[in-house]
Scaffold this motif. Structure first.
Motif, PDB file in Angstrom:
ATOM      1  N   GLY A  14     -79.392 -35.412  63.626  1.00  0.00           N
ATOM      2  CA  GLY A  14     -78.608 -36.011  64.694  1.00  0.00           C
ATOM      3  C   GLY A  14     -77.256 -35.346  64.819  1.00  0.00           C
ATOM      4  O   GLY A  14     -76.796 -34.658  63.915  1.00  0.00           O
ATOM      5  N   ARG A  15     -76.633 -35.550  65.975  1.00  0.00           N
ATOM      6  CA  ARG A  15     -75.288 -34.994  66.186  1.00  0.00           C
ATOM      7  C   ARG A  15     -74.617 -35.704  67.355  1.00  0.00           C
ATOM      8  O   ARG A  15     -75.269 -36.311  68.194  1.00  0.00           O
ATOM      9  CB  ARG A  15     -75.338 -33.497  66.424  1.00  0.00           C
ATOM     10  N   GLY A  16     -73.318 -35.598  67.384  1.00  0.00           N
ATOM     11  CA  GLY A  16     -72.554 -36.117  68.512  1.00  0.00           C
ATOM     12  C   GLY A  16     -72.346 -37.614  68.487  1.00  0.00           C
ATOM     13  O   GLY A  16     -72.631 -38.290  67.518  1.00  0.00           O
ATOM     14  N   CYS A  17     -71.826 -38.091  69.600  1.00  0.00           N
ATOM     15  CA  CYS A  17     -71.454 -39.501  69.757  1.00  0.00           C
ATOM     16  C   CYS A  17     -72.312 -40.178  70.827  1.00  0.00           C
ATOM     17  O   CYS A  17     -72.493 -39.627  71.913  1.00  0.00           O
ATOM     18  CB  CYS A  17     -70.001 -39.613  70.178  1.00  0.00           C
ATOM     19  N   GLY A  18     -72.780 -41.359  70.520  1.00  0.00           N
ATOM     20  CA  GLY A  18     -73.459 -42.211  71.489  1.00  0.00           C
ATOM     21  C   GLY A  18     -74.497 -41.493  72.336  1.00  0.00           C
ATOM     22  O   GLY A  18     -75.247 -40.650  71.863  1.00  0.00           O
ATOM     23  N   ALA A  19     -74.517 -41.834  73.625  1.00  0.00           N
ATOM     24  CA  ALA A  19     -75.513 -41.290  74.553  1.00  0.00           C
ATOM     25  C   ALA A  19     -75.319 -39.803  74.818  1.00  0.00           C
ATOM     26  O   ALA A  19     -76.250 -39.121  75.252  1.00  0.00           O
ATOM     27  CB  ALA A  19     -75.466 -42.055  75.877  1.00  0.00           C
ATOM     28  N   PRO A  57     -63.363 -43.282  64.583  1.00  0.00           N
ATOM     29  CA  PRO A  57     -62.421 -43.432  65.693  1.00  0.00           C
ATOM     30  C   PRO A  57     -62.913 -42.781  66.994  1.00  0.00           C
ATOM     31  O   PRO A  57     -63.143 -41.576  67.052  1.00  0.00           O
ATOM     32  CB  PRO A  57     -61.154 -42.751  65.175  1.00  0.00           C
ATOM     33  N   GLY A  58     -63.156 -43.609  68.015  1.00  0.00           N
ATOM     34  CA  GLY A  58     -63.565 -43.129  69.322  1.00  0.00           C
ATOM     35  C   GLY A  58     -65.001 -42.649  69.429  1.00  0.00           C
ATOM     36  O   GLY A  58     -65.371 -42.021  70.415  1.00  0.00           O
ATOM     37  N   CYS A  59     -65.838 -42.947  68.430  1.00  0.00           N
ATOM     38  CA  CYS A  59     -67.201 -42.393  68.439  1.00  0.00           C
ATOM     39  C   CYS A  59     -68.164 -43.281  67.670  1.00  0.00           C
ATOM     40  O   CYS A  59     -67.862 -43.725  66.566  1.00  0.00           O
ATOM     41  CB  CYS A  59     -67.175 -41.003  67.803  1.00  0.00           C
ATOM     42  N   LEU A  60     -69.327 -43.517  68.255  1.00  0.00           N
ATOM     43  CA  LEU A  60     -70.443 -44.117  67.529  1.00  0.00           C
ATOM     44  C   LEU A  60     -71.333 -42.946  67.148  1.00  0.00           C
ATOM     45  O   LEU A  60     -72.047 -42.388  67.976  1.00  0.00           O
ATOM     46  CB  LEU A  60     -71.213 -45.106  68.409  1.00  0.00           C
ATOM     47  N   THR A  61     -71.237 -42.515  65.894  1.00  0.00           N
ATOM     48  CA  THR A  61     -71.933 -41.298  65.472  1.00  0.00           C
ATOM     49  C   THR A  61     -73.448 -41.490  65.449  1.00  0.00           C
ATOM     50  O   THR A  61     -73.943 -42.588  65.214  1.00  0.00           O
ATOM     51  CB  THR A  61     -71.469 -40.830  64.084  1.00  0.00           C
ATOM     52  N   ASN A  62     -74.160 -40.415  65.674  1.00  0.00           N
ATOM     53  CA  ASN A  62     -75.627 -40.408  65.696  1.00  0.00           C
ATOM     54  C   ASN A  62     -76.230 -39.779  64.431  1.00  0.00           C
ATOM     55  O   ASN A  62     -77.430 -39.759  64.278  1.00  0.00           O
ATOM     56  CB  ASN A  62     -76.121 -39.585  66.892  1.00  0.00           C
ATOM     57  N   ARG A  63     -75.386 -39.222  63.557  1.00  0.00           N
ATOM     58  CA  ARG A  63     -75.880 -38.391  62.464  1.00  0.00           C
ATOM     59  C   ARG A  63     -76.165 -39.169  61.189  1.00  0.00           C
ATOM     60  O   ARG A  63     -75.374 -39.975  60.739  1.00  0.00           O
ATOM     61  CB  ARG A  63     -74.846 -37.309  62.145  1.00  0.00           C
ATOM     62  N   TRP A  64     -77.316 -38.876  60.612  1.00  0.00           N
ATOM     63  CA  TRP A  64     -77.667 -39.301  59.263  1.00  0.00           C
ATOM     64  C   TRP A  64     -77.389 -38.103  58.356  1.00  0.00           C
ATOM     65  O   TRP A  64     -77.709 -36.962  58.711  1.00  0.00           O
ATOM     66  CB  TRP A  64     -79.158 -39.615  59.152  1.00  0.00           C
TER      67      TRP A  64
END
Length: 75
Positions: A14-19, A57-64
């Motif tokens: 995974g990578r990045g924030c949210g959608a 901060p400012g991000c719902l991360t997608n990464r495991w």
């Protein structure tokens, strides 16, 4: 036959924030860790840390991310 320590390894998925990012999975991170271990000749990995997706901060991360110590056969 014993095992010797090869060193630290990590795997992630995974990578990045949210959608806007790519959602990762626990299984994907484990598969990445196993592939990295095999590439380094490890036959065993002791998992030391698991970081699940969450808020930063400012991000719902997608990464495991999984971190461990790799061990392989004595030469």
């Amino acid at each position: 036959a014993g095992l010797i320590e090869i060193g630290s390894l990590w795997g992630e998925d995974g990578r990045g924030c949210g959608a806007r990012g790519v959602k990762g999975s626990e299984e994907g991170a484990l598969l990445d860790l196993k592939n990295r271990a095999a590439h380094r000749g490890a036959s065993y990995v002791r998992l030391t840390h698991v970081r699940r997706p969450g808020f930063s901060p400012g991000c719902l991360t997608n990464r495991w991310k999984m971190v461990g110590r790799a061990f392989g056969p004595v030469p």
